[in-house]
Write an enzyme that holds these catalytic residues in place. Structure first.
Site: not given
Ligand code: NAD
Ligand code: DAU
Length: 342
Positions: A7, A13, A59, A83, A98, A123-125, A147, A151, A186, A211, A273
Site C-alpha cells: 500500500g 505508505g 494485490d 480505508t 483486503t 487504527t484507533d477506530e 471499516y 481492521k 478524507k 478527531r 458516526h
Molecule cells: P490510502 O487509502 O491512502 O492508501 C491505501 C493504499 O493501499 C493504496 O495505495 C491502495 O492502492 C493500496 N491497496 C488497497 N488494497 C490493496 C490490495 N488489495 N493490495 C495491495 N494494495 C492495496 O490509505 P492510508 O490513509 O494511507 O492508510 C494506510 C494504512 O493506515 C491503512 O491500513 C489504514 O487502515 C491505516 N490507518 C490510516 C489512518 C488515516 O488517518 N489515514 C489512520 C490510522 C491507520
Molecule cells: O482514526 C483513524 C481513521 O481516520 C483511519 O483509520 C481511517 O482510515 C481514516 O479514514 C480516518 O477515519 P475518519 O472516519 O475519522 O476520517 P474522515 O476523514 O472520513 O472523517 C473525519 C471526521 O470528519 C469524521 O468525524 C466525519 C467527518 N466528516 C467526514 C467527511 C468525509 C464530515 O463531517 N464530512 C465529510 O464529508
C-alpha cells in the site's frame, strides 16, 4: 535492510517510504500496491530512478504476487487496505477481502519466508468511540463500522500469529493522519479542495465530533522507531493528542484560505458516526517518540500544501472521485438546501 511496504502508493505508505529512505540511506524498499482508486504513483514519482526503490503492482490477496514480492525481505509493513469509512458503509465487501483476507495471505507468506518482523498498521477506530480517558492498548475492541470491524479482524489475526506460532508481529493503532497526498475523500483534503473551489464543505451532523489530527510525518517517525525498538507481540497506540471538533477544523481550513464560513453546510450525519476517538500513547513515548506538530499547525500546513499543489488533486477530483462524490453528497446537499429554504 530490505522492507516490503504494501500500500506504499497511498497516502501514509508513500510518506513512510520517503521518510524511511531518508533516515536509512542503505535500506531497500519494495512497494507492493494494487493501485486502487487511492493508489497514486505520482506520490513517489521522484523515487522512480532510485536504485533502492522497487515498485510492484499487485494485490496482497494474491498468494503468487506476495510470494514474488517477499523474497529476501527482512520486515513487512502492511499499509495496504481499503480505508474510507463512508465507502465501507456503502459497500463493505472489498474491506473484508483486503483488510482481513489480505492480511492472512501476507502473514502466511511472511512466516513461510522467515521474515523477521511483521508490522500490521491498524487504527484507533478499533477501540470505538470514547468521551472519557484515552484507551490504552489493553482496552477491549468495539469497532462500530465495517471499516473498523475489518481492521480489527486483520490485526487480531496478526496478533494470533504471535500467540499461536510465536511469529514476531507488532500491531500499531494510529489516529487520523493528515498531510500532503491524502486522497480528497478524507475530510481535511475534501474541505480544503472544496473551499479552494468555492464549493460547500459538507459537515456531518452537528460537527461537534472530534478527531485527533496527527501530521503524517509524526506517524512515520513513530513507525521507524517501532521497527527499531518495538517489542514483537506488542501493540502500540500512535496518537498526537491533537483533538479538535470537526466544525473548528472546518473554520480553520476556511480561515487559512481566506474563505467565508458560509461555505460550511451541515448535512445528514454519517450512519453510526463515532463521536470521538482517543488513544493513550504513553507506551510509544517511552520508546522515545514525541509528535512534532500540534493540531493547528498540522491542519494549516496540510491546507497550504493543497493550495499550492492543484496539479496533484485536480485530476483526482475530476476522475473516479466525481462519481463517488455525487453518490455520497448530492442527496445530502439537496436535503440541506431544502431545510434552509423551508
Ligand atoms: P490510502 O487509502 O491512502 O492508501 C491505501 C493504499 O493501499 C493504496 O495505495 C491502495 O492502492 C493500496 N491497496 C488497497 N488494497 C490493496 C490490495 N488489495 N493490495 C495491495 N494494495 C492495496 O490509505 P492510508 O490513509 O494511507 O492508510 C494506510 C494504512 O493506515 C491503512 O491500513 C489504514 O487502515 C491505516 N490507518 C490510516 C489512518 C488515516 O488517518 N489515514 C489512520 C490510522 C491507520
Ligand atoms: O482514526 C483513524 C481513521 O481516520 C483511519 O483509520 C481511517 O482510515 C481514516 O479514514 C480516518 O477515519 P475518519 O472516519 O475519522 O476520517 P474522515 O476523514 O472520513 O472523517 C473525519 C471526521 O470528519 C469524521 O468525524 C466525519 C467527518 N466528516 C467526514 C467527511 C468525509 C464530515 O463531517 N464530512 C465529510 O464529508
Amino acid at each position: 535492510m530490505r522492507i516490503l511496504v504494501t500500500g506504499g502508493a497511498g497516502f501514509i505508505g508513500s510518506h513512510f517510504i520517503r521518510c524511511y529512505l531518508a533516515e536509512h540511506p542503505d535500506a531497500e524498499v519494495v512497494n507492493l500496491d494494487k493501485l486502487t482508486y487511492a493508489g497514486n504513483l505520482e506520490n513517489l514519482r521522484d523515487f522512480e530512478d532510485d536504485a533502492r526503490y522497487h515498485f510492484m503492482k499487485g494485490d496482497i490477496c494474491d498468494y503468487g504476487v506476495v510470494e514474488e514480492a517477499i523474497h529476501g525481505v527482512d520486515v513487512v509493513v502492511n499499509f495496504a487496505a481499503e480505508t474510507h469509512v463512508d465507502r465501507s458503509i456503502g459497500d463493505p465487501e472489498g474491506f473484508l477481502k483486503t483488510d482481513v483476507f489480505g492480511v492472512h495471505v501476507l502473514l502466511e507468506s511472511a512466516r513461510a519466508h522467515d521474515v523477521r518482523l511483521f508490522v500490521q498498521i491498524s487504527t484507533d477506530e478499533v477501540y470505538g468511540p470514547t468521551m472519557d480517558d484515552p484507551f490504552a492498548e489493553d482496552a477491549p475492541l468495539t469497532p462500530r463500522n465495517p471499516y473498523s470491524a475489518s481492521k480489527a479482524g486483520g490485526e487480531m489475526l496478526a496478533r494470533s500469529y504471535f500467540t499461536t506460532y510465536g511469529y514476531p508481529v507488532i500491531v500499531t493503532r494510529a489516529a487520523n493522519n493528515i498531510g500532503p497526498n491524502q486522497y480528497p475523500e478524507k475530510v481535511v483534503p475534501l474541505f480544503a479542495t472544496n473551499a479552494i473551489e468555492d464549493k460547500p464543505l459538507p459537515l456531518y451532523g452537528s460537527g461537534d465530533q472530534e478527531r485527533d489530527y496527527m501530521y503524517v510525518t509524526d506517524h512515520c517517525a513513530a513507525l521507524d522507531l517501532i521497527i527499531e525498538k518495538g517489542v514483537p507481540g506488542e501493540t502500540y497506540n500512535i496518537g498526537a493528542g491533537n483533538h479538535m471538533k470537526n466544525v473548528e477544523m472546518a473554520k480553520l481550513v476556511l480561515r487559512e484560505l481566506g474563505k467565508s464560513v458560509d461555505l460550511i453546510t451541515h448535512v445528514r450525519d454519517r450512519e453510526g458516526h463515532d463521536f470521538r476517538y482517543a488513544v493513550d500513547s504513553t507506551k510509544l513515548m517511552e520508546l522515545g517518540w514525541e509528535p512534532e506538530y500540534d493540531a493547528e499547525t498540522a491542519i494549516r500546513r496540510t491546507v497550504r500544501w493543497y493550495a499550492e499543489h492543484p496539479e496533484w488533486w485536480k485530476p483526482l477530483k475530476s476522475g473516479e472521485f466525481r462519481e463517488y462524490y455525487e453518490k455520497q453528497y448530492s442527496k445530502r446537499l439537496e436535503e440541506a438546501g431544502d431545510q434552509q429554504g423551508s
